[in-house]
Write an enzyme that holds these catalytic residues in place. Structure first.
Site, PDB file in Angstrom:
ATOM      1  N   GLU A 131       0.816  -1.221   0.000  1.00 29.40           N
ATOM      2  CA  GLU A 131       0.000   0.000   0.000  1.00 29.40           C
ATOM      3  C   GLU A 131       0.849   1.271   0.000  1.00 29.40           C
ATOM      4  O   GLU A 131       0.471   2.275  -0.612  1.00 29.40           O
ATOM      5  CB  GLU A 131      -0.962   0.009   1.199  1.00 29.40           C
ATOM      6  CG  GLU A 131      -2.221  -0.814   0.986  1.00 29.40           C
ATOM      7  CD  GLU A 131      -2.010  -2.299   1.216  1.00 29.40           C
ATOM      8  OE1 GLU A 131      -0.928  -2.674   1.715  1.00 29.40           O
ATOM      9  OE2 GLU A 131      -2.915  -3.095   0.899  1.00 29.40           O
TER      10      GLU A 131
ATOM     11  N   HIS B  14     -11.700  -4.980   8.286  1.00 28.45           N
ATOM     12  CA  HIS B  14     -12.129  -4.834   6.891  1.00 28.45           C
ATOM     13  C   HIS B  14     -13.497  -4.166   6.806  1.00 28.45           C
ATOM     14  O   HIS B  14     -14.264  -4.436   5.897  1.00 28.45           O
ATOM     15  CB  HIS B  14     -12.202  -6.193   6.188  1.00 28.45           C
ATOM     16  CG  HIS B  14     -10.882  -6.855   5.969  1.00 28.45           C
ATOM     17  ND1 HIS B  14     -10.144  -7.388   6.990  1.00 28.45           N
ATOM     18  CD2 HIS B  14     -10.147  -7.056   4.842  1.00 28.45           C
ATOM     19  CE1 HIS B  14      -9.023  -7.909   6.508  1.00 28.45           C
ATOM     20  NE2 HIS B  14      -8.994  -7.712   5.196  1.00 28.45           N
TER      21      HIS B  14
END
Lengths: 324, 323
Positions: free
Chosen positions: A60, A129
């Site tokens: 990321e 998540h």
């Protein structure tokens, strides 16, 4: 017009950006050949190929850093972070680098990039998540932050974000993937910093964002049908910039304000909205501002616990009835 | 040392290295006088890396540096007056007083920022290199960093991505043996903190004498050629030494005296001076030094005379247009 769901609108919006501006490139984990972890980018790799659509490693920091460097040097990257929660992995890039480059360089550097992420609770993905981080992001000067609630806005806000000279973070919501709507076939954009009134009403203003918009709309319908209460629903659409004018005009008419937020209560985006209205619209109010928020817990896994964590139409109706 | 170094090149190198050395000495003095706020990280002793790398680059190549980055910016051509003014927080600073010592940026000279979170600029440099590849610009992106950067995740993500996408990036590690206050060999398990990692990413990693300008120029030249051919990135590890402490008034007493003495004997500025004296007419080195010193005095005078930023600029450049 074409009827399209929210999931398809994501690919449609990115495709329109890639088609209309050669500077646009798209990168992220599994976004190309695989069509996205949520199948929200299906068809883009086939249409635009590996020079425009780039599959990345699970990195990321490198995804956002690469997008930033490319944006500083003439491109208009769209970077996908698979889950909003993963912005935590590249928080330095978002908060320290992307957001501050223009300012620290005295305006020499421009970072016209878009970061998209899929967020939100309600689907059993667990605590890492399922988050919505509009509240965290809106506290960082230098970035713009929007969260579409409809297929049309997915496309329109993305078009505005790609055209914007500043970094824009778009937070899409997983629970909205199947929402359907007519979207224009011709190019259009929905400006950042412009709220949308989803339902008009006179007795109170509900202000919501992302997946809380349909919750607020459903609650408003129930309030009208079963309790004769006329609620106006404002979809904030972007938290930075904030459309305070639309908010204040609504509260001036309704004299009551309730925020409907999918985030823990402390420092949720609604706290900022409440603060703005308390400061600039105090005399419009006939009652204290109320906030309906998620529980102040990590998002739990078990279905009943998760559903008890985030606001739904019933909790909003109950809150309004005890408020009015 | 490579034979192909002309007297003119040596003159240019001495001029720039003297300028950087004198710049850092003046910053140190300004800091002692309380005229520089916050902190500073001086590059005294590491001048050869910036000057050697710059000698191998084209004017439109991009460089990204760190909070210890005055030398990179100056070597690429940033005006000393606007650099002094930035460090002093003046309106004529290269970043209009918004960045400071750690964030010198000069896009007009390809200095695409100095970054103060260790490792963060490696992925950003990779993005510049990616952009060059996509737009077929033929430019390389050079990223300078210290040995301590090799232990943070962004380093590994960046090198991996640059390698797998074969991007025109050059990772130049200035190994000054200390990760801030800690010897690098205490916190890194390999002998060459940066170059030994290259094998893990399938790219070349070379170790060179970081106090030898020509060696650095040649290594970066090879790396740039590889990058421009589309063959991918290189890690160049330049072994050098920080004459002073990590920052501000750090006296660096944690370093063995013998080690410091060993490296002071290998001062890169003195080395270039000796080389120049061996080939140029008598007096050339002194002339270059006097000119650099005069240039710095004038630049500093100009910077000190500049006003602080107008308060009306406080909210400029947060966004392209105010919200």
């Amino acid at each position: 017009m074409t009827v399209m769901n929210y999931r398809k609108a994501i690919a449609e919006g990115i495709g329109r950006a890639l088609r209309s501006d050669q500077r646009v490139v798209f990168l992220g984990e599994d976004v190309g050949a695989a069509g996205g972890a949520f199948k929200s980018t299906v068809g883009l790799y086939e249409e635009f190929g590996p020079d425009r659509v780039w599959d990345t490693p699970i990195s990321e920091q490198a995804i956002v850093g690469a997008a930033m460097g490319a944006a500083m040097t003439g491109l208009r990257p769209i970077a996908e972070i698979m889950f909003t929660d993963f912005l935590g992995v590249c928080w330095d890039m978002v908060a320290n680098q992307v957001a501050k480059a223009r300012y620290m360089s005295g305006g020499q550097l421009e970072v016209p990039l878009v970061i998209r992420a899929h967020g939100g609770a309600g689907l059993g993905f667990g605590a890492q998540h399922s988050q919505t981080w509009e509240n965290l992001l809106m506290s960082i000067p230098g970035i713009k932050v929007a969260a579409p609630s409809t297929p049309r806005d997915v496309i329109g806000l993305l078009a505005a974000a790609v055209a914007d000279p500043d970094p824009v973070i778009l937070l899409e919501h997983k629970a909205l993937f199947d929402a359907k709507e007519d979207v224009p076939d011709e190019p259009f954009l929905e400006p950042l910093g412009s709220a949308s009134i989803r339902r008009t009403g006179d007795d109170l203003t509900l202000v919501a964002l992302s997946a809380m918009v349909p919750v607020a709309v459903q609650a408003a319908a129930t309030l009208e049908a079963e309790h004769g209460i006329s609620a106006e629903v404002i979809d904030l659409r972007s938290v930075t910039p904030t459309d305070t004018a639309t908010l204040l005009q609504s509260v001036e008419r309704t004299s009551r304000l309730m925020t409907v937020e999918e985030n823990p209560r402390p420092c949720g985006w609604g706290a900022e909205i409440a603060s703005i209205v308390a400061e600039e619209g105090f005399t419009f109010l006939d009652a204290p501002i109320q906030r309906v928020t998620s529980a102040n817990v990590p998002v739990p896994f078990a279905a009943n616990l998760e559903h008890a964590t985030i606001p739904n139409a019933d909790t909003v109706v109950k809150a309004v009835l005890s408020y009015s | 040392m490579n034979a192909a170094v002309s007297t003119d090149e040596l003159t240019d190198w001495l001029r720039m290295m003297t300028l950087i050395r004198g710049f850092e000495e003046r910053v140190k003095n300004l800091f002692s006088q309380g005229l520089v706020r916050g902190t500073t990280h001086l590059a005294t002793g590491q001048e050869a890396v910036a000057v050697g790398a710059s000698a191998a680059l084209q004017p439109d190549d991009w460089v990204l540096g760190t909070y210890r980055g005055h030398h990179h910016a100056l070597a690429r051509g940033m005006s000393p007056a606007s650099a002094f003014a930035e460090i002093l927080g003046r309106s004529t600073g290269v970043c209009r007083g918004k960045g400071g010592s750690m964030h010198l940026t000069d896009v007009s000279h390809g200095v695409m920022g100095s970054y103060a979170i260790v490792g963060a600029h490696l992925p950003i440099a990779v993005g510049c290199a990616w952009s060059s590849k996509i737009q077929d610009l033929g430019r390389v992106a050079v990223c300078f960093f210290g040995d301590g950067t090799t232990t943070i995740g962004a380093f590994h993500e960046a090198v991996n991505l640059a390698a797998v996408w074969k991007l025109p990036a050059i990772f130049v590690c200035e190994n000054n043996r200390y990760s801030e206050y800690t010897p690098i060999d205490q916190v890194s398990p390999v002998a060459h903190a940066a170059a030994d990692r290259a094998a893990g990413y399938g790219i070349p990693g070379v170790v060179i004498d970081g106090n030898d300008v020509a060696a650095i120029r040649d290594a970066v030249d090879v790396a740039a050629d590889r990058a421009r051919r589309g063959a991918g990135p290189t890690i160049v590890e330049a072994e050098t030494y920080r004459h002073g402490g990590h920052s501000r008034a750090d006296p660096a007493t944690y370093r063995p005296e013998q080690e410091v003495e060993h490296w002071l004997q290998r001062d890169p500025v003195a080395a270039v001076r000796r080389q120049l004296e061996a080939t140029a007419e008598p007096g050339r080195a002194e002339q270059v030094e006097t000119e650099a010193s005069d240039q710095l005095d004038r630049a500093l005078e100009e910077a000190l005379a500049a006003p602080e930023p107008d308060l009306s600029t406080l909210t400029d450049d947060v966004y392209a247009r105010a919200l």
